[in-house]
Design a protein around this motif. Structure first.
Motif, short mmCIF file in Angstrom:
data_model
loop_
_atom_site.label_atom_id
_atom_site.label_comp_id
_atom_site.label_asym_id
_atom_site.label_seq_id
_atom_site.Cartn_x
_atom_site.Cartn_y
_atom_site.Cartn_z
N CYS A 55 0.59 -1.29 0.02
CA CYS A 55 -0.03 0.03 -0.10
C CYS A 55 0.68 1.09 0.23
CB CYS A 55 -0.86 0.04 1.40
SG CYS A 55 -2.06 -1.29 1.44
N GLY A 56 0.56 2.20 -0.51
CA GLY A 56 1.13 3.56 -0.20
C GLY A 56 2.46 3.79 -1.03
N THR A 57 3.21 4.21 -0.04
CA THR A 57 4.63 4.32 -0.52
C THR A 57 5.41 3.09 -0.83
OG1 THR A 57 4.74 6.55 0.55
CG2 THR A 57 6.87 5.28 0.37
N ALA A 58 4.96 2.05 0.04
CA ALA A 58 5.59 0.74 -0.08
C ALA A 58 5.38 0.07 -1.68
CB ALA A 58 4.98 -0.25 1.05
N ILE A 101 5.59 -5.78 0.83
CA ILE A 101 6.39 -4.60 1.21
C ILE A 101 5.72 -3.86 2.14
CG2 ILE A 101 8.08 -2.71 0.43
CD1 ILE A 101 7.78 -3.98 -2.35
N SER A 102 6.37 -3.74 3.35
CA SER A 102 5.46 -2.77 4.30
C SER A 102 6.56 -2.30 5.30
CB SER A 102 4.53 -3.37 5.02
OG SER A 102 4.03 -3.05 6.16
N SER A 104 5.88 -0.78 8.48
CA SER A 104 5.43 -1.15 9.77
C SER A 104 5.03 -2.75 9.92
CB SER A 104 4.06 -0.62 9.89
OG SER A 104 2.96 -1.11 8.85
N THR A 107 0.24 -3.68 8.23
CA THR A 107 -1.01 -3.19 7.47
C THR A 107 -1.91 -3.93 7.00
OG1 THR A 107 0.65 -1.30 6.49
CG2 THR A 107 -1.42 -1.83 5.20
N SER A 155 6.35 8.66 4.92
CA SER A 155 7.67 7.56 4.74
C SER A 155 8.68 8.35 3.91
CB SER A 155 7.31 6.30 4.24
OG SER A 155 8.20 5.14 3.90
N LYS A 240 3.58 12.22 -1.69
CA LYS A 240 4.29 13.00 -0.36
C LYS A 240 3.71 14.36 -0.39
CE LYS A 240 5.72 10.61 1.32
NZ LYS A 240 6.15 9.11 1.28
N GLU A 243 0.16 14.36 0.94
CA GLU A 243 0.07 14.20 2.48
C GLU A 243 0.43 14.96 3.61
OE1 GLU A 243 2.73 10.21 2.37
OE2 GLU A 243 1.06 9.64 3.46
N LYS A 359 0.42 6.39 11.32
CA LYS A 359 1.61 5.77 10.67
C LYS A 359 1.32 4.10 10.30
CE LYS A 359 6.13 5.50 9.72
NZ LYS A 359 6.37 6.06 8.61
N VAL A 361 -1.49 1.28 9.41
CA VAL A 361 -3.07 1.50 9.03
C VAL A 361 -3.58 0.00 9.19
CG1 VAL A 361 -5.02 1.75 7.27
CG2 VAL A 361 -2.91 3.06 7.40
C1 F6R Z 1 3.12 7.36 2.81
C2 F6R Z 1 2.83 6.60 3.80
C3 F6R Z 1 1.62 5.36 3.48
C4 F6R Z 1 2.33 3.99 3.75
C5 F6R Z 1 1.20 3.04 3.62
C6 F6R Z 1 2.06 1.55 3.85
O1 F6R Z 1 4.16 8.37 3.26
O2 F6R Z 1 3.35 6.61 4.95
O3 F6R Z 1 1.15 5.59 2.23
O4 F6R Z 1 3.39 3.95 2.82
O5 F6R Z 1 0.17 3.02 4.58
O6 F6R Z 1 2.51 1.62 5.06
P1 F6R Z 1 3.42 0.31 5.47
O7 F6R Z 1 4.62 0.28 4.70
O8 F6R Z 1 3.65 0.41 7.01
O9 F6R Z 1 2.55 -1.05 5.13
#
Ligand code: F6R
Length: 364
Positions: A55-58, A101-102, A104, A107, A155, A240, A243, A359, A361
């Motif tokens: 998701c997202g940046t990952a 890929i994550s 945290s 997610t 991120s 970015k 956000e 941070k 989700v």
């Molecule tokens: C972007 C951001 C979110 C996370 C996304 C995935 O700056 O913080 O888009 O990248 O919620 O989160 P993780 O990588 O923890 O699975």
């Protein structure tokens, strides 16, 4: 501790040369100039196809890796948004590797995708920052990105360390499949070893970016364009900026400009073009001409060759050193992050804790 920085995000942007050097040193044999991954419980040479989900940046880090995996390992790759992947019931045939890929590792949609892939008999490899996370525990194998704790909600260093890890993995699969010569591998590894120095150079653009960001802070919408591996970086740049500055932004592949977003261009719409010089740079120049003809303001992030070839009106240039194409998405991340950061600071937003965002989700 923010050290001498105003925000955790700034600290995390600035520590990237150091943390990415650490990540690379973990996955490279520096003296042999080879990639050296830990032992994995499956054979890289046997991988028939790869699905990447996050998701997202990952997700955008995964979208960059798709180009590398296809180029170095000639393996078909599909990259998917985790919340779509899990419900779409994608047919996953034997011989497949799923890469989740994550940052945290918690997610919810990414975890559900991991479980779906396992049910379908895929090998699952997790690229995570938190090694004690649920995703790390449930995967068949883990490649930690070793970015250290990331406090800023947006991120930054996790993204570039995800890229570093995925770059090493792509080379390892290419080698296992006999598709990369020893000389190619040495050349790539030497390029990876230059990344910390190139990032340090890129950070020196910060004062210039701060000035440019005053224009962006006045905009209602910003368009980001890139081609190849810089296309996912355009998506990341737009994410970015949204956000943390709350300015609407969108990322597009350069070739798509004519197919819709060009309708938005006028003198109020800045366009950030992420384009190191490459064999299709002239296509990017025509994109910029199209934007300039409609009064659009352009911020071009490029190298000296690209800057020399971009004879277009109304272009402000951010010039990075010349570097091998494979490392561009890592190094070009720095100006992309600094653009969002400085714009947000000018807007006076809560950079480290943007509204409505968490941070991690852990709900769908
Ligand atoms: C972007 C951001 C979110 C996370 C996304 C995935 O700056 O913080 O888009 O990248 O919620 O989160 P993780 O990588 O923890 O699975």
């Amino acid at each position: 501790d923010k050290g001498n920085h105003r925000h955790f995000m700034a600290k995390e942007i600035y520590e990237q040369p150091e943390v990415i050097a650490h990540t690379f040193s973990h996955y490279l044999d520096l003296s042999a100039e080879t990639v050296a991954l830990p032992d994995l419980p499956f054979d890289l040479a046997e991988i028939q196809h790869i699905s990447i989900t996050a998701c997202g940046t990952a997700l955008y880090a995964g979208a960059v890796a798709e180009y590398w995996l296809e180029r170095f390992a000639r393996v078909p790759v599909s990259t998917d948004i985790a919340s779509e992947f899990r419900y779409r019931e994608t047919p996953l045939t034997p011989g497949g590797l799923t890469i989740v890929i994550s940052q945290s590792g918690e997610t919810a949609d990414t975890l559900a995708s991991l479980r779906y892939a396992k049910e379908c008999g895929q090998k699952v490899l997790a690229v995570v920052n938190v090694p004690t996370s649920t995703i790390a525990r449930e995967a068949d194998a883990v490649l930690p990105i070793l970015a250290g704790p990331e406090i800023g909600v947006a991120s930054t260093k996790a993204f570039t360390c995800q890229l570093a890890t995925l770059a090493c993995l792509s080379v390892a699969i290419g080698r296992a499949k006999g598709l990369l010569s020893q000389e190619d591998e040495h050349r790539l590894v030497r390029a990876f070893m230059e990344v910390p120095r190139l990032m340090t150079e890129a950070l020196k653009l910060s004062p210039e970016i701060e000035v440019l960001s005053r224009t962006l802070a006045k905009a209602r919408d910003v368009l980001y364009l890139g081609r190849g591996t810089n296309f996912p970086l355009a998506l990341e740049g737009a994410l970015k900026l949204k956000e943390i500055s709350y300015i609407h932004a969108e990322g597009y592949a350069g070739g798509e400009l004519k197919h819709g977003p060009i309708a938005l261009i006028d003198e109020t719409m800045p366009v950030v073009v992420i384009a190191p010089h490459d064999r299709i740079f002239d296509k990017t120049v025509s994109n910029m001409e199209e934007v300039a003809a409609r009064g659009g303001k352009i911020i071009l992030v490029t190298d000296p060759k690209g800057a020399a070839q971009a004879h277009v009106d109304a272009v402000q240039k951010l010039i990075l050193p010349e570097m091998p194409a494979t490392v561009c998405p890592m190094v070009y991340s720095i100006p992309v992050q600094l653009i969002a950061y400085h714009t947000a600071v000018i807007m006076g937003t809560d950079v480290d804790q943007p509204r409505n965002l968490a941070k991690s989700v852990t709900v769908e």
